[in-house]
Design a protein around this motif. Structure first.
Motif, PDB file in Angstrom:
ATOM      1  N   ILE A 271       0.712  -1.050  -0.160  1.00 49.39           N
ATOM      2  CA  ILE A 271       0.066  -0.036  -0.165  1.00 49.39           C
ATOM      3  C   ILE A 271       0.808   1.208   0.057  1.00 49.39           C
ATOM      4  O   ILE A 271       1.840   1.262   0.709  1.00 49.39           O
ATOM      5  CB  ILE A 271      -0.996   0.201   1.164  1.00 49.39           C
ATOM      6  CG1 ILE A 271      -0.230  -0.239   2.552  1.00 49.39           C
ATOM      7  CG2 ILE A 271      -2.330  -0.872   0.896  1.00 49.39           C
ATOM      8  CD1 ILE A 271      -1.552   0.266   3.759  1.00 49.39           C
ATOM      9  N   ARG A 292      -6.107  -8.506   5.453  1.00 53.68           N
ATOM     10  CA  ARG A 292      -4.793  -8.217   4.667  1.00 53.68           C
ATOM     11  C   ARG A 292      -4.610  -6.600   4.475  1.00 53.68           C
ATOM     12  O   ARG A 292      -5.826  -5.957   4.668  1.00 53.68           O
ATOM     13  CB  ARG A 292      -5.043  -8.849   3.274  1.00 53.68           C
ATOM     14  CG  ARG A 292      -5.424 -10.362   3.489  1.00 53.68           C
ATOM     15  CD  ARG A 292      -4.531 -11.282   4.082  1.00 53.68           C
ATOM     16  NE  ARG A 292      -3.336 -11.179   3.233  1.00 53.68           N
ATOM     17  CZ  ARG A 292      -1.925 -11.589   3.839  1.00 53.68           C
ATOM     18  NH1 ARG A 292      -2.137 -11.857   5.047  1.00 53.68           N
ATOM     19  NH2 ARG A 292      -1.082 -11.812   3.019  1.00 53.68           N
ATOM     20  N   SER A 294      -4.668  -5.033   1.955  1.00 51.74           N
ATOM     21  CA  SER A 294      -5.410  -4.372   0.652  1.00 51.74           C
ATOM     22  C   SER A 294      -6.839  -3.748   1.299  1.00 51.74           C
ATOM     23  O   SER A 294      -7.216  -2.932   0.749  1.00 51.74           O
ATOM     24  CB  SER A 294      -6.067  -5.719  -0.371  1.00 51.74           C
ATOM     25  OG  SER A 294      -6.399  -6.513   0.505  1.00 51.74           O
ATOM     26  N   TYR A 305      -3.294   0.345  -3.603  1.00 49.99           N
ATOM     27  CA  TYR A 305      -3.092  -0.907  -3.247  1.00 49.99           C
ATOM     28  C   TYR A 305      -2.393  -1.492  -4.612  1.00 49.99           C
ATOM     29  O   TYR A 305      -3.039  -1.437  -5.326  1.00 49.99           O
ATOM     30  CB  TYR A 305      -4.246  -1.728  -2.783  1.00 49.99           C
ATOM     31  CG  TYR A 305      -3.746  -3.151  -2.787  1.00 49.99           C
ATOM     32  CD1 TYR A 305      -2.915  -3.456  -1.550  1.00 49.99           C
ATOM     33  CD2 TYR A 305      -4.260  -4.206  -3.288  1.00 49.99           C
ATOM     34  CE1 TYR A 305      -2.376  -4.814  -1.577  1.00 49.99           C
ATOM     35  CE2 TYR A 305      -3.948  -5.719  -3.179  1.00 49.99           C
ATOM     36  CZ  TYR A 305      -2.866  -5.966  -2.157  1.00 49.99           C
ATOM     37  OH  TYR A 305      -2.664  -7.278  -1.947  1.00 49.99           O
ATOM     38  N   PRO A 307      -1.181  -4.826  -6.109  1.00 52.76           N
ATOM     39  CA  PRO A 307      -1.207  -6.300  -5.838  1.00 52.76           C
ATOM     40  C   PRO A 307       0.140  -6.731  -6.412  1.00 52.76           C
ATOM     41  O   PRO A 307       0.466  -6.457  -7.591  1.00 52.76           O
ATOM     42  CB  PRO A 307      -2.337  -6.725  -6.656  1.00 52.76           C
ATOM     43  CG  PRO A 307      -2.905  -5.496  -7.218  1.00 52.76           C
ATOM     44  CD  PRO A 307      -2.288  -4.308  -7.001  1.00 52.76           C
TER      45      PRO A 307
END
Ligand code: NDP
Length: 449
Positions: A271, A292, A294, A305, A307
């Protein structure tokens, strides 16, 4: 003379590698220490004559055991438990327990080996050990975690004791897991032996500041590295990898000292929050809800965020690796240096690969290796043991001051040792030599142990 010593060390290293096949992380940790020791052996030929390196690289005892447990549906699972009691020349075996699917003997031995020298650096009377299991607490219910912990302790208890071996937490082992393990130890032994585990809850024998200690301590170490360069944390942009215990309290202390933390991560992604991480929200998600990261971006419109992202790609002045071993590669190190990073403080154990370490040392940035920079956790564990032994509990302020002065002393001793051995500013050399000499001298004094 120095060349002969380097050859001697290479031979010893090859013997250790052959004797411990397939344990890559252990080989890496041993190699890193041995590479620093050439000048010490020139100064102390008795360490060579008495085979201190060969002895210090062989654990005193290694315990491997079966951990059977039942999940909520009644299905039986079998995990493997470990405790490596590495060195007790300076005191009881001391070092955490890690629950993570990647755990095998090579990981526990690398951590135990590092722990021996780290504990020596604290100047406190603690030897080194490490343990854990390939159990994965992620996605398990509280009941499953409890049954696993009880089964794990049902074997481990016989190897522990206030005067023998005192574990603590590490990856996957926090207050909840330690509580279940302490409860089982107490039931089996019928002894309220507070000193047998550290990192306990404050309500049942734990110490204030232990939860915060590793992260806070790592930041104190970085503060000292910057002060040695006539610089300070205030106003610096920082990134922290991970979002577990060490990462959260690294972020907290950085913010308290006026720095801005703009990114952190977990094993799924990163993040980025340019305005600065909202720590109360992050703690709520990680510590209370056990979710998590996220989720953080989902609840904060300014945050992004990424990934699968690489946290080291985010430009910063200070980087604090606080997740796991070998998470920062040579490429990551080059990216950090190129982006203007001036200091790296390792909250995690051996997070930077050997190539990455080389990049930092060549760039002459302030690089604090985990062995020195994250010693605040175990040092505060030793303070917890002191409080338990005297049936006392200290205030937050008093304990934090003790932690701060221990970290300041570790910085001073690693700095001075590096200077003494002709490598000013090289904390890798300073930490390895200062820790090793303390352990080696104690081993010599104790005879052929
Ligand atoms: P936690 O379990 O609380 O947190 C670990 C964090 O690192 C999580 O964010 C986790 O993400 C991430 N992580 C773990 N494994 C991996 C992986 N393979 N790849 C990417 N990310 C990963 O552990 P701690 O904070 O206690 O420990 C972090 C580090 O600090 C470890 O190296 C530990 O040995 C070291 N340390 C800890 C001390 C302590 O007092 N706790 C003392 C000294 C050192 P995810 O949730 O996705 O797995």
């Amino acid at each position: 003379m120095a060349v002969a010593m380097t050859e001697k060390l290479e031979t010893v290293y090859q013997q250790i590698k052959a004797r411990n096949p397939g344990e890559d992380e252990f080989h890496q940790a041993v190699r890193e220490v041995l590479e620093s020791l050439g000048p010490v052996l020139v100064k102390h030929p008795e360490f060579v004559e008495q085979k201190i390196i060969e002895r210090v690289s062989e654990p005193e005892r290694q315990i491997i055991f079966r951990v059977p447990w039942q999940d909520d549906k009644g299905e039986i699972h079998i995990n493997r438990g470990f405790r490596v009691q590495f060195n007790s020349a300076l005191g009881v075996y001391k070092g955490g327990l890690r629950f993570h699917p990647s755990v095998y003997l090579g990981i526990i031995k690398f951590l135990g080996f590092e722990q021996v020298f780290k504990n020596a650096l604290t100047g406190m009377p603690i030897g080194g050990g490490k343990g854990g299991s390939d159990f994965d607490p992620k996605g398990k219910s509280d009941g499953e975690v409890m049954r696993f912990c009880q089964s794990f302790m049902t074997e481990l208890y016989r190897h522990l004791g206030e005067y023998t071996d005192v574990p603590a937490g590490d990856i996957g082992v926090g207050g909840r897991e330690l509580g279940y393990m302490f409860g089982q130890y107490k039931r089996i032994t019928n002894r309220y032996e507070s000193t047998v585990l550290t990192g306990k809850g404050v309500a049942w024998g734990g110490s204030l500041v232990r939860t915060e200690a590793t992260g806070y301590g790592a930041v104190f170490f970085v503060r000292e590295m910057l002060a040695a360069r006539k610089d300070a944390l205030e106003g610096k942009t920082c990134i922290v990898s991970g979002s577990g215990n060490v990462a959260l309290y690294t972020i907290e202390k950085l913010q308290q000292l006026g720095a801005k933390v703009i990114a952190c991560s977990d094993s799924n992604g990163v993040i980025v929050h340019e305005k600065g991480i909202d720590l109360p929200l992050l703690k709520q998600i990680k510590e209370v809800e056990r979710r998590r990261i996220s989720e953080y971006a989902a609840r904060h419109e300014d945050a992004k965020y990424l990934p699968g992202g690489d946290v080291w790609d985010i430009p910063c002045q200070i980087a604090m690796p606080s997740a796991t071993q070998n998470e920062l590669t040579g490429k990551d190190a080059r990216t950090l240096v190129k982006n203007g990073c001036i200091a790296v403080g390792e909250g995690a154990n051996m997070p930077t690969t050997p190539e990455g370490v080389k990049v930092f040392l060549e760039a002459k940035i302030a690089y604090g290796p985990g062995k020195a920079a994250n010693a605040g956790g175990v040092a505060t564990s030793a303070l917890e043991m002191q409080q338990n032994s005297s049936r006392d509990s200290w205030s937050f302020e008093h304990t934090e001051r003790r932690l701060d002065s221990i970290m300041t002393n570790i910085h001073a001793s690693t700095w001075e040792t590096a200077e003494e051995y002709g490598a000013p500013g090289n904390y890798v050399l300073g930490a390895n030599i200062a820790g090793f000499v303390r352990v080696a001298k104690a081993m010599l004094a104790l005879g052929c142990i």
